[in-house]
Design a protein around this motif. Structure first.
Motif, mmCIF file in Angstrom:
data_model
loop_
_atom_site.group_PDB
_atom_site.id
_atom_site.type_symbol
_atom_site.label_atom_id
_atom_site.label_comp_id
_atom_site.label_asym_id
_atom_site.label_seq_id
_atom_site.Cartn_x
_atom_site.Cartn_y
_atom_site.Cartn_z
ATOM 1 N N ASN A 79 0.949 -1.069 -0.069
ATOM 2 C CA ASN A 79 -0.051 -0.136 0.033
ATOM 3 C C ASN A 79 0.796 1.192 0.153
ATOM 4 N N VAL A 80 2.031 1.261 0.706
ATOM 5 C CA VAL A 80 2.886 2.491 0.797
ATOM 6 C C VAL A 80 3.498 2.712 -0.644
ATOM 7 N N ALA A 81 3.766 1.666 -1.216
ATOM 8 C CA ALA A 81 4.218 1.609 -2.784
ATOM 9 C C ALA A 81 3.215 2.277 -3.528
ATOM 10 N N MET A 82 2.053 2.024 -3.478
ATOM 11 C CA MET A 82 1.099 2.455 -4.216
ATOM 12 C C MET A 82 0.753 4.030 -4.028
ATOM 13 N N ASP A 83 0.853 4.368 -2.752
ATOM 14 C CA ASP A 83 0.597 5.977 -2.204
ATOM 15 C C ASP A 83 1.830 6.652 -2.807
ATOM 16 N N VAL A 84 3.074 6.175 -2.765
ATOM 17 C CA VAL A 84 4.147 6.772 -3.370
ATOM 18 C C VAL A 84 4.075 6.929 -5.022
ATOM 19 N N ALA A 85 3.479 5.938 -5.373
ATOM 20 C CA ALA A 85 3.277 6.069 -6.977
ATOM 21 C C ALA A 85 2.328 7.145 -7.138
ATOM 22 N N ARG A 86 1.361 7.231 -6.616
ATOM 23 C CA ARG A 86 0.368 8.242 -6.810
ATOM 24 C C ARG A 86 0.703 9.684 -6.491
ATOM 25 N N THR A 87 1.366 9.770 -5.336
ATOM 26 C CA THR A 87 2.037 11.019 -4.904
ATOM 27 C C THR A 87 3.101 11.667 -5.948
ATOM 28 N N ALA A 88 3.935 10.687 -6.477
ATOM 29 C CA ALA A 88 5.100 11.191 -7.384
ATOM 30 C C ALA A 88 4.086 11.581 -8.619
ATOM 31 N N LEU A 89 3.269 11.005 -8.944
ATOM 32 C CA LEU A 89 2.555 11.603 -10.368
ATOM 33 C C LEU A 89 1.804 12.888 -10.046
ATOM 34 N N ARG A 90 1.380 12.872 -8.848
ATOM 35 C CA ARG A 90 0.704 14.564 -8.546
ATOM 36 C C ARG A 90 1.962 15.513 -8.325
ATOM 37 N N SER A 91 2.878 15.033 -7.969
ATOM 38 C CA SER A 91 4.204 15.988 -7.689
ATOM 39 C C SER A 91 4.941 16.213 -8.980
ATOM 40 N N GLY A 92 4.502 15.774 -10.280
ATOM 41 C CA GLY A 92 5.042 16.203 -11.374
ATOM 42 C C GLY A 92 5.726 15.364 -12.226
ATOM 43 N N ALA A 93 6.095 14.054 -11.766
ATOM 44 C CA ALA A 93 6.633 13.070 -12.517
ATOM 45 C C ALA A 93 5.685 12.678 -13.697
ATOM 46 N N ARG A 94 6.182 12.282 -14.665
ATOM 47 C CA ARG A 94 5.564 11.884 -15.896
ATOM 48 C C ARG A 94 5.413 10.403 -15.949
ATOM 49 N N LYS A 95 6.210 9.527 -15.641
ATOM 50 C CA LYS A 95 6.347 8.216 -15.763
ATOM 51 C C LYS A 95 6.892 7.578 -14.256
ATOM 52 N N VAL A 96 5.845 6.910 -14.021
ATOM 53 C CA VAL A 96 6.139 6.039 -12.642
ATOM 54 C C VAL A 96 5.926 4.557 -12.835
ATOM 55 N N THR A 97 6.989 3.982 -12.231
ATOM 56 C CA THR A 97 6.810 2.572 -12.517
ATOM 57 C C THR A 97 7.040 1.734 -11.120
ATOM 58 N N VAL A 98 6.077 0.968 -10.756
ATOM 59 C CA VAL A 98 6.235 0.103 -9.783
ATOM 60 C C VAL A 98 6.648 -1.180 -9.869
ATOM 61 N N TYR A 99 7.552 -1.671 -8.925
ATOM 62 C CA TYR A 99 8.262 -2.900 -9.478
ATOM 63 C C TYR A 99 8.123 -3.963 -8.175
ATOM 64 N N ALA A 100 7.295 -5.240 -8.569
ATOM 65 C CA ALA A 100 7.301 -6.237 -7.756
ATOM 66 C C ALA A 100 8.079 -7.427 -7.713
ATOM 67 N N ARG A 101 8.551 -7.900 -6.563
ATOM 68 C CA ARG A 101 9.372 -9.005 -7.015
ATOM 69 C C ARG A 101 8.809 -10.471 -7.492
ATOM 70 N N SER A 102 7.427 -10.590 -7.082
ATOM 71 C CA SER A 102 6.734 -11.583 -7.701
ATOM 72 C C SER A 102 5.498 -11.191 -8.354
ATOM 73 N N ARG A 103 4.661 -11.995 -8.620
ATOM 74 C CA ARG A 103 3.322 -11.627 -9.346
ATOM 75 C C ARG A 103 2.279 -11.330 -8.209
ATOM 76 N N HIS A 104 2.714 -11.738 -6.990
ATOM 77 C CA HIS A 104 1.791 -11.292 -5.804
ATOM 78 C C HIS A 104 1.975 -9.979 -5.427
#
Length: 237
Positions: A79-104
């Motif tokens: 959940n924190v990773a998702m919060d970071v991603a959404r906050t980064a987009l709202r802070s001016g980032a144009r491309k945000v990629t979330v990387y997960a170790r597995s498919r879970h």
């Protein structure tokens, strides 16, 4: 809360100048600890201390304090990773990629859906092994038919990113443990409690993330109710 007679003492850190022992000395019959997990868990990989790397929980405290650039890599899928991603987009980032170790994906479904709707991409099967000046370096997972990781490709995947944000869970700060004799934790640094929410120090109760690790508000509320019942019984009320 104030109208009920609750007194709020701001700007006071327990475990700094004041300790839990001071509270018990000064007449408090019971103490409740709900301090959460506010220390980022480091990964122990090369590059974590570089200037182009942040920890997710620290970034979320004050997103305006740092310029993250246009291309952001988020390491972790909670959940924190998702919060970071959404906050980064709202802070001016144009491309945000979330990387997960597995498919879970450990984040709740609603968080994942909202993150993708905001424009972030989620990439699975990427195990972080280092971060260099250009961005994160991953091992790419090999999955079997049941989506279990069975190995990793030989060639490393070097990803370009202006900022890499590590959001791979959190642990409690250790001020209370270091300043309170007899206050025990488990191997993750989480406070140990009995079935009534009481810690290993009589009269000191705890609940929430500091006991369970980073979970949901629902879990925290359930634990707090248990602790309240335990405190009420302990105080003979």
């Amino acid at each position: 809360m104030c109208s009920l007679g609750v007194r709020v003492r701001p700007s006071t850190t327990i475990g700094g100048a004041l300790h839990i022992d001071d509270l018990l000395r000064d007449g408090y019959d019971a103490v409740f600890v709900g301090t959460g997990t506010w220390r980022a868990r480091k990964l122990g990989i090369p590059g974590e201390s570089r200037g182009n790397v942040l920890f997710g929980i620290d970034y979320l405290v004050d997103p305006t304090s740092v310029a993250i650039g246009q291309n952001v890599a988020v390491i972790g899928a909670g959940n924190v990773a998702m919060d970071v991603a959404r906050t980064a987009l709202r802070s001016g980032a144009r491309k945000v990629t979330v990387y997960a170790r597995s498919r879970h994906i450990s984040a709740i479904d609603d968080e994942v859906e909202l993150t993708e709707l905001d424009g972030a991409e989620i990439v699975c099967g990427k195990a972080i092994c280092a971060i260099d000046d250009n961005g994160p370096v991953f091992e790419t997972a090999i999955f079997d038919e049941d989506n279990n990781v069975v190995g990793y490709e030989e060639e490393l995947d070097h990803v370009a990113a202006d900022t890499s944000v590590i959001a791979a869970s959190q642990v409690p700060k250790d001020k209370l443990v270091l300043t309170t004799g007899g206050l025990e934790t488990d191997h993750r640094g989480l406070l140990s409690v009995d079935g009534h929410g009481m810690t290993t120090v009589p009269g000191v109760f705890a609940a929430g993330d500091v006991v369970n690790g980073p979970l949901t508000v629902v879990h925290a509320v359930a634990g707090a109710k248990l602790a309240v019942e335990g405190m009420t019984s302990y105080l003979g009320l």
